[in-house]
Design a protein around this motif. Structure first.
Motif, PDB file in Angstrom:
ATOM      1  N   LEU A 197       0.794  -1.225   0.000  1.00 36.00           N
ATOM      2  CA  LEU A 197       0.000   0.000   0.000  1.00 36.00           C
ATOM      3  C   LEU A 197       0.831   1.283   0.000  1.00 36.00           C
ATOM      4  CD1 LEU A 197      -2.687  -1.039   2.666  1.00 36.00           C
ATOM      5  CD2 LEU A 197      -2.896  -1.121   0.168  1.00 36.00           C
ATOM      6  N   LEU A 198       2.095   1.191   0.355  1.00 36.81           N
ATOM      7  CA  LEU A 198       2.898   2.404   0.524  1.00 36.81           C
ATOM      8  C   LEU A 198       3.024   3.191  -0.781  1.00 36.81           C
ATOM      9  CD1 LEU A 198       4.609   4.287   2.188  1.00 36.81           C
ATOM     10  CD2 LEU A 198       6.492   2.657   2.071  1.00 36.81           C
ATOM     11  N   ASP A 199       3.140   2.488  -1.883  1.00 36.49           N
ATOM     12  CA  ASP A 199       3.310   3.182  -3.159  1.00 36.49           C
ATOM     13  C   ASP A 199       2.002   3.702  -3.746  1.00 36.49           C
ATOM     14  OD1 ASP A 199       6.026   3.309  -3.435  1.00 36.49           O
ATOM     15  OD2 ASP A 199       6.209   1.409  -4.493  1.00 36.49           O
ATOM     16  N   THR A 200       0.901   3.590  -3.000  1.00 41.43           N
ATOM     17  CA  THR A 200      -0.329   4.259  -3.428  1.00 41.43           C
ATOM     18  C   THR A 200      -0.344   5.720  -2.968  1.00 41.43           C
ATOM     19  OG1 THR A 200      -1.620   3.730  -1.439  1.00 41.43           O
ATOM     20  CG2 THR A 200      -1.610   2.094  -3.220  1.00 41.43           C
ATOM     21  N   LEU A 201       0.613   6.076  -2.107  1.00 42.35           N
ATOM     22  CA  LEU A 201       0.654   7.429  -1.540  1.00 42.35           C
ATOM     23  C   LEU A 201       1.320   8.405  -2.507  1.00 42.35           C
ATOM     24  CD1 LEU A 201       1.768   6.685   2.144  1.00 42.35           C
ATOM     25  CD2 LEU A 201      -0.565   6.907   1.243  1.00 42.35           C
ATOM     26  N   LEU A 202       0.640   9.506  -2.746  1.00 41.43           N
ATOM     27  CA  LEU A 202       1.216  10.590  -3.539  1.00 41.43           C
ATOM     28  C   LEU A 202       1.988  11.542  -2.627  1.00 41.43           C
ATOM     29  CD1 LEU A 202       1.202  11.498  -6.527  1.00 41.43           C
ATOM     30  CD2 LEU A 202      -0.758  12.957  -5.976  1.00 41.43           C
ATOM     31  N   TYR A 203       1.441  11.758  -1.420  1.00 39.12           N
ATOM     32  CA  TYR A 203       2.027  12.702  -0.467  1.00 39.12           C
ATOM     33  C   TYR A 203       2.202  12.066   0.905  1.00 39.12           C
ATOM     34  CZ  TYR A 203       1.018  16.736  -3.529  1.00 39.12           C
ATOM     35  OH  TYR A 203       0.989  17.639  -4.564  1.00 39.12           O
ATOM     36  N   LEU A 204       3.166  12.604   1.663  1.00 41.42           N
ATOM     37  CA  LEU A 204       3.334  12.287   3.080  1.00 41.42           C
ATOM     38  C   LEU A 204       3.527  13.598   3.823  1.00 41.42           C
ATOM     39  CD1 LEU A 204       3.727  10.289   5.403  1.00 41.42           C
ATOM     40  CD2 LEU A 204       6.134  10.086   4.770  1.00 41.42           C
ATOM     41  N   GLY A 205       2.621  13.885   4.755  1.00 37.86           N
ATOM     42  CA  GLY A 205       2.707  15.134   5.514  1.00 37.86           C
ATOM     43  C   GLY A 205       2.847  14.868   6.992  1.00 37.86           C
ATOM     44  N   GLY A 206       3.518  15.774   7.709  1.00 36.29           N
ATOM     45  CA  GLY A 206       3.703  15.571   9.138  1.00 36.29           C
ATOM     46  C   GLY A 206       3.843  16.857   9.908  1.00 36.29           C
ATOM     47  N   VAL A 207       3.630  16.756  11.201  1.00 37.34           N
ATOM     48  CA  VAL A 207       3.902  17.839  12.139  1.00 37.34           C
ATOM     49  C   VAL A 207       4.618  17.243  13.345  1.00 37.34           C
ATOM     50  CG1 VAL A 207       1.831  19.152  11.460  1.00 37.34           C
ATOM     51  CG2 VAL A 207       1.702  17.613  13.416  1.00 37.34           C
ATOM     52  N   SER A 208       5.396  18.048  14.012  1.00 35.71           N
ATOM     53  CA  SER A 208       5.972  17.706  15.311  1.00 35.71           C
ATOM     54  C   SER A 208       6.668  16.352  15.284  1.00 35.71           C
ATOM     55  CB  SER A 208       4.856  17.758  16.357  1.00 35.71           C
ATOM     56  OG  SER A 208       5.343  18.156  17.595  1.00 35.71           O
ATOM     57  N   GLY A 209       6.305  15.426  16.199  1.00 35.08           N
ATOM     58  CA  GLY A 209       7.035  14.178  16.337  1.00 35.08           C
ATOM     59  C   GLY A 209       7.107  13.331  15.082  1.00 35.08           C
ATOM     60  N   SER A 210       6.052  13.348  14.272  1.00 37.49           N
ATOM     61  CA  SER A 210       6.091  12.521  13.056  1.00 37.49           C
ATOM     62  C   SER A 210       7.140  13.021  12.066  1.00 37.49           C
ATOM     63  CB  SER A 210       4.715  12.491  12.382  1.00 37.49           C
ATOM     64  OG  SER A 210       4.289  13.777  11.996  1.00 37.49           O
ATOM     65  N   THR A 211       7.467  14.309  12.125  1.00 35.42           N
ATOM     66  CA  THR A 211       8.489  14.824  11.217  1.00 35.42           C
ATOM     67  C   THR A 211       9.887  14.381  11.629  1.00 35.42           C
ATOM     68  OG1 THR A 211       8.745  16.927  12.421  1.00 35.42           O
ATOM     69  CG2 THR A 211       7.094  16.851  10.654  1.00 35.42           C
ATOM     70  N   TRP A 212      10.054  13.962  12.896  1.00 40.35           N
ATOM     71  CA  TRP A 212      11.356  13.421  13.299  1.00 40.35           C
ATOM     72  C   TRP A 212      11.680  12.209  12.437  1.00 40.35           C
ATOM     73  CZ3 TRP A 212      10.935  13.033  19.387  1.00 40.35           C
ATOM     74  CH2 TRP A 212      10.599  14.291  19.893  1.00 40.35           C
ATOM     75  N   SER A 213      10.709  11.296  12.335  1.00 39.55           N
ATOM     76  CA  SER A 213      10.968  10.103  11.531  1.00 39.55           C
ATOM     77  C   SER A 213      10.927  10.409  10.044  1.00 39.55           C
ATOM     78  CB  SER A 213       9.974   8.980  11.884  1.00 39.55           C
ATOM     79  OG  SER A 213       8.651   9.434  11.821  1.00 39.55           O
ATOM     80  N   MET A 214      10.114  11.385   9.621  1.00 41.31           N
ATOM     81  CA  MET A 214      10.128  11.769   8.205  1.00 41.31           C
ATOM     82  C   MET A 214      11.515  12.227   7.785  1.00 41.31           C
ATOM     83  SD  MET A 214       6.528  13.801   7.543  1.00 41.31           S
ATOM     84  CE  MET A 214       7.084  14.415   5.942  1.00 41.31           C
ATOM     85  N   ALA A 215      12.124  13.074   8.604  1.00 41.76           N
ATOM     86  CA  ALA A 215      13.454  13.576   8.277  1.00 41.76           C
ATOM     87  C   ALA A 215      14.455  12.436   8.170  1.00 41.76           C
ATOM     88  CB  ALA A 215      13.909  14.584   9.329  1.00 41.76           C
TER      89      ALA A 215
END
Length: 558
Positions: free
Chosen positions: A108-126
């Motif tokens: 399912l991961l490649d069905t995503l066009l975008y990934l958005g985050g704030v605060s703690g979730s952006t730690w792992s995004m980075a």
């Protein structure tokens, strides 16, 4: 949003916006006077050319993924699907990795066009986006949570030594490097803008913050701030600059001096404590967290003993303060008392650092303390150059027009999920997958987003009142059906009726994995990771059903 003392404590733990990206802004961009385009500020509510090109390429990957899942779709009808991760400190950082890991396993991961985050979730995004192809190998991301060695304290101090020379040096740098070294176990020196030229293997990332001046005294249009590999700016104002220019010096829309890309950080401070108590608590919490994060970066037993001693000194002082009467008759008296306690805490730290044996640990810690204490006194966070300073445009609020600096803080103070960047025509989202890792009231991110959308006159699906009745013990998945231009939202609480037998256990789990605590043990990391994975696994059929409906919906638009 969090309220009261717990809210304030939870908020402070989410100080860092993007730990690795904080460090990335230290990459070797050239400073000095620069001649760029005559109009470096772009005014538009449409996608910039760079994002448009990336999305076009990403759609080819999404199309292949949908066809593999036997979902009928053509190149012209690829649905716009975004995963929007909430804040929530370490719980959100680990939870997002777990959610994405299981999505990869389920195809399912490649069905995503975008990934958005704030605060703690952006730690792992980075951390994730350090790998230009993480979407194809989430096993590696999971391994880094357990197997990567911590960064040494001297490395963090060396980095801070360079940052301390810069104009916009703040507590954000100190918090960012310690969090990056401690929680995420890396010192990633790339620039966020470096991702602008990557292929489209990963979903397009959007990091979000809010601007403090506009939050406290400006219109809603000036609050929400978004950052992508290509652009950074104000979502509702439609005013953007290239991400590589964020932190540079502007006046009246003209680039006067190009500087290193800014340190992007977030901070949420609850307004529900009186100001006197807040001053005292923030000093204690920052010192406590700096000690905890420093502990992760050192292995020497003598150094750890010194840190234990400092921890006890501060805890004794705080406990002593609690026994004293705080029933002062006036706010002024309360301010005086709390200020005295704050100064005592800071003085105790200085005395402790001077008592250390000579050596590398004392040198590193003394430097760190000498940088932290003045910044705590000033409470300086996340400042950077304001590209709208004196910009002659009627839509620019006075609070932005008159300030030479922006102060970007935790978007969770408005909404702890990055909905604002994904509502409306600009990105035209069909389906939002919203794993909920927040510590606040369940469904609050949904109701706040609904109210925000109403104020900004943007489409948002209806929230049935019966859903809100589940706040004390939510189900593991809710579908808010979008109509016409409204996106459909799949809302997935981390703790829920599948993994908590009753409301009491749900509350206990929320307390056990609260945002305000020291770094998670390996056991806690594994538990949150597996819980997030199970949520995706248990709801695969719902996800597939709604992805299929999103594809049909996009087809009907054509």
């Amino acid at each position: 949003m969090q309220t009261g003392l717990t809210g304030f404590m939870n908020a402070v733990v989410c100080l860092c916006f993007v730990n690795s990206v904080i460090l990335s802004q230290a990459a070797d961009n050239m400073e000095g006077n620069v001649a760029l385009s005559e109009r470096p500020i772009r005014q538009s509510h449409s996608l910039c050319a760079g994002e448009k090109e990336y999305v076009h390429k990403r759609k080819q990957i999404v199309l292949h993924s949908l066809n593999t899942l036997e979902i009928n779709c053509t190149a012209d009808s690829v649905p716009h699907i975004a995963l929007l991760a909430s804040g929530g400190g370490q719980r959100a950082a680990v939870g997002l990795v777990g959610s994405l890991h299981q999505m990869e396993k389920e195809g399912l991961l490649d069905t995503l066009l975008y990934l958005g985050g704030v605060s703690g979730s952006t730690w792992s995004m980075a951390s994730l986006y350090n790998d230009s192809q993480f979407s194809t190998n989430m096993d590696a991301a999971v391994s880094r949570l357990f197997d990567s060695p911590s960064v040494k304290l001297e490395q963090a101090v060396d980095w801070l030594g360079e940052r301390a020379k810069e104009e916009h040096f703040s507590l954000a740098d100190i918090w960012g490097v310690l969090t990056s070294a401690g929680f995420m176990k890396q010192m990633d020196l790339r620039c966020l803008s470096d991702e602008a030229n990557r292929n489209a293997t990963n979903p397009y990332p959007i990091y979000c913050a809010i601007e403090k001046h506009c939050f406290t005294q400006g219109p809603i249009e000036g609050k929400w701030f978004e950052i992508s590999p290509h652009e950074a700016g104000f979502t509702e104002l439609g005013l953007f600059i290239e991400t590589s220019l964020l932190g540079s010096k502007f006046q009246n829309g003209t680039l006067l001096e190009k500087k290193k890309e800014m340190d992007m950080v977030k901070l949420q401070v609850s307004g529900h404590l009186d100001s006197a108590a807040k001053e005292y608590l923030r000093v204690w919490i920052i010192l406590d967290k700096v000690i905890a994060l420093t502990r992760i970066t050192v292995k020497d037993t003598t150094a750890l003993m010194y840190l234990d001693k400092l921890q006890k000194i501060l805890e004794d002082k705080v406990n002593h303060s609690k026994t004293e009467s705080v029933e002062a008759e006036s706010m002024e008296e309360r301010k005086t008392l709390f200020n005295q306690w704050s100064q005592e805490l800071l003085a105790a730290v200085e005395t402790w650092s001077q008592s250390l044996d000579d050596g590398a640990f004392k040198t590193d810690v003394s430097f760190l303390i000498n940088q932290v204490i003045p910044l705590i006194a000033e409470w300086k966070w996340g400042t950077t150059g304001n590209f709208l300073y004196r910009y002659q445009e009627s839509s620019v609020p006075a609070c932005l027009y008159s300030n030479e600096r922006l102060q970007l803080i935790d978007a969770g103070l408005v909404i702890n999920v990055p909905y604002p960047s994904f509502l409306g025509d600009k990105r035209d989202i069909d389906l939002i997958i919203a794993p909920e890792y927040s510590a606040g009231n369940m469904f609050e991110t949904l109701t706040l987003a609904r109210d925000y959308a109403a104020e900004m006159k943007k489409p948002f699906p209806e929230i049935n009142d019966t859903i809100l009745e589940d706040s004390d013990w939510p189900k593991d998945c809710y579908v808010l059906e979008g109509k016409e231009k409204e996106p459909t939202i799949i809302y997935m609480p981390l703790f829920n009726r599948r993994n908590c037998k009753d409301a009491e256990e749900f509350k206990a789990k929320m307390d056990e994995f609260s945002t305000f605590q020291r770094p998670f043990s390996q056991e806690k990391i594994k538990f949150v990771l597996e819980t997030a994975k199970e949520n995706v696994k248990n709801n695969k059929e719902t996800l597939l059903k709604e992805i299929n409906k999103a594809a049909l919906r996009r087809h009907n638009k054509w």
